[in-house]
Design an enzyme around this catalytic site. Structure first.
Site, short mmCIF file in Angstrom:
data_model
loop_
_atom_site.label_atom_id
_atom_site.label_comp_id
_atom_site.label_asym_id
_atom_site.label_seq_id
_atom_site.Cartn_x
_atom_site.Cartn_y
_atom_site.Cartn_z
N HIS A 1 0.83 -1.21 0.00
CA HIS A 1 0.00 0.00 0.00
C HIS A 1 0.86 1.26 0.00
O HIS A 1 0.47 2.27 -0.58
CB HIS A 1 -0.92 -0.01 1.22
CG HIS A 1 -1.91 1.11 1.23
ND1 HIS A 1 -2.91 1.23 0.29
CD2 HIS A 1 -2.05 2.17 2.07
CE1 HIS A 1 -3.62 2.32 0.55
NE2 HIS A 1 -3.12 2.91 1.62
N LYS B 1 -10.33 13.72 -3.80
CA LYS B 1 -11.31 13.33 -2.78
C LYS B 1 -10.79 13.74 -1.41
O LYS B 1 -9.61 13.95 -1.20
CB LYS B 1 -11.58 11.83 -2.80
CG LYS B 1 -10.40 11.00 -2.33
CD LYS B 1 -10.76 9.54 -2.15
CE LYS B 1 -9.57 8.80 -1.53
NZ LYS B 1 -9.83 7.38 -1.35
N ARG C 1 -11.35 12.60 2.79
CA ARG C 1 -11.94 11.64 3.73
C ARG C 1 -12.43 12.36 4.98
O ARG C 1 -11.77 13.23 5.51
CB ARG C 1 -10.90 10.60 4.14
CG ARG C 1 -10.61 9.57 3.06
CD ARG C 1 -9.79 8.42 3.64
NE ARG C 1 -9.42 7.46 2.63
CZ ARG C 1 -10.19 6.46 2.23
NH1 ARG C 1 -11.39 6.32 2.77
NH2 ARG C 1 -9.79 5.62 1.32
N ASP D 1 -6.15 0.93 -8.81
CA ASP D 1 -5.84 1.08 -7.39
C ASP D 1 -5.07 -0.15 -6.93
O ASP D 1 -4.99 -1.15 -7.65
CB ASP D 1 -7.14 1.23 -6.58
CG ASP D 1 -6.94 2.07 -5.32
OD1 ASP D 1 -5.78 2.32 -4.96
OD2 ASP D 1 -7.95 2.46 -4.70
N ALA E 1 -15.07 -0.70 -1.04
CA ALA E 1 -15.47 -0.26 -2.38
C ALA E 1 -16.21 1.08 -2.38
O ALA E 1 -16.76 1.47 -3.41
CB ALA E 1 -16.32 -1.32 -3.09
N GLY E 2 -16.22 1.78 -1.26
CA GLY E 2 -16.89 3.08 -1.22
C GLY E 2 -16.23 4.10 -2.12
O GLY E 2 -16.89 4.75 -2.94
N THR E 3 -14.91 4.21 -2.02
CA THR E 3 -14.16 5.14 -2.87
C THR E 3 -14.35 4.78 -4.33
O THR E 3 -14.59 5.65 -5.18
CB THR E 3 -12.67 5.09 -2.52
OG1 THR E 3 -12.49 5.58 -1.20
CG2 THR E 3 -11.85 5.93 -3.46
#
Length: 312
Positions: free
Chosen positions: A130, A192, A194, A218, A224-226
């Site tokens: 990540h 975006k 958060r 990604d 899976a919201g983003t």
């Protein structure tokens, strides 16, 4: 290859078997199970003295159980006099906790790196961390592979017209730019912000997506919201079709329901995390295998060859 042994915990046995198939070696015999109180017990069923040993174990959900399996297997192999132990961690859990985001919070990915090293692992082979700086959390060699070659090959075969590669946030811009360069495609970025963990709000889109086929790139898909908000925003800006691809299919909570109800035409993931059951639940989900890539990396590491050509 007679000096090489591959073992697997319970996190992703299907991937381990596939890797063994590419290397033409049998999966090592090991019993990895839990006592009635939840304690993990490991028993290695064959001789590993003086051998080059690989443990294939993603630290996906249940993350703590899978992490403990990895640590206990490492200890068992170390005490059985294995010459070298390499932890093959296709998905490295706790990677999102790579820095202090608020006062009095831990850097858990550093803690996990220390645990892996202390248990006796001599080398780590992982994929699409990540945050790239996590490699520096280890005091042992780390080979960091990318699933990009596998995903790019699939995209090239499927689309014979120009596409636009989209980064779902500013942090993924470098990854999206690399994809766009290899595909000779356009690039767009979603800005975006958060408001809390696993909660995001799409603000605006940087780049031209009107009438284009958009592919959101990604490293992982969790709730899976983003991803779904990004797809909706792209459709709102006039995108013709929206696809998504990610290496790690975490897919927790309402992820599958969100994907089914979203503007996404298809979501492409790899098998660093097992998703066989979720593929049956969600028709828009499709999986690629990274077994051949990991097998080639293992073959090169075992043969003391360079693996740098696999990093792109």
């Amino acid at each position: 290859m007679n000096k090489l042994k591959i073992f697997a915990g319970n996190s992703n046995v299907s991937l381990a078997r596939e890797i063994c198939g590419h290397l033409a070696v049998p999966l090592g015999a090991a019993k990895v199970r839990a006592f009635s109180d939840g304690e993990i017990m490991v028993e290695i069923g064959e001789n590993v003295r003086g051998l080059d040993v690989y443990i294939i174990q993603s630290t996906c959900a249940p993350a703590n159980d899978n992490l403990m399996e990895l640590l206990i297997m490492t200890d068992a192999l170390k005490r059985a006099s294995a010459a070298r132990i390499t932890a093959v961690i296709p998905y490295f859990g706790y990677a999102r906790q790579d820095r202090k985001v608020a006062p009095r919070t831990p850097i858990t990915s550093k803690l996990v790196a220390d645990l892996v090293s202390t248990a006796g692992v001599d080398r780590v082979l992982t994929m699409d961390l990540h945050a790239g700086q996590i490699q520096g959390f280890f005091n042992i060699p780390v080979d960091h592979l990318y699933a990009a070659p596998v995903i790019l090959r699939d995209i090239t075969a499927r689309f014979d017209q120009p596409v636009v590669v989209v980064s779902p946030d500013a942090g993924g811009t470098e990854r999206a730019r690399a994809f766009a360069k290899r595909l000779n495609a356009g690039l767009a970025i979603i800005d975006k912000r958060r408001s809390g963990p696993n909660v995001s709000e799409v603000m605006n889109i940087i780049g031209d997506v009107e009438g284009q086929i958009c592919i959101i790139v990604d490293d992982m898909i969790d709730t899976a919201g983003t991803l779904c908000q990004a797809a909706q925003a792209l459709k709102g800006e006039g995108a013709a079709e929206v696809y998504a691809c990610a290496t790690h299919a975490v897919l927790s909570g309402p992820a599958l329901e969100r994907i089914d109800n979203s503007s996404l035409k298809e979501v492409l993931v790899t098998n660093t995390i097992p998703v066989e059951e979720k593929l049956a639940e969600c028709e828009r989900l499709r999986q690629l295998s990274v077994a051949e890539l990991l097998a080639e990396a293992i073959r090169r590491i075992h043969g003391d060859e360079s693996v740098s050509s696999l990093f792109v």
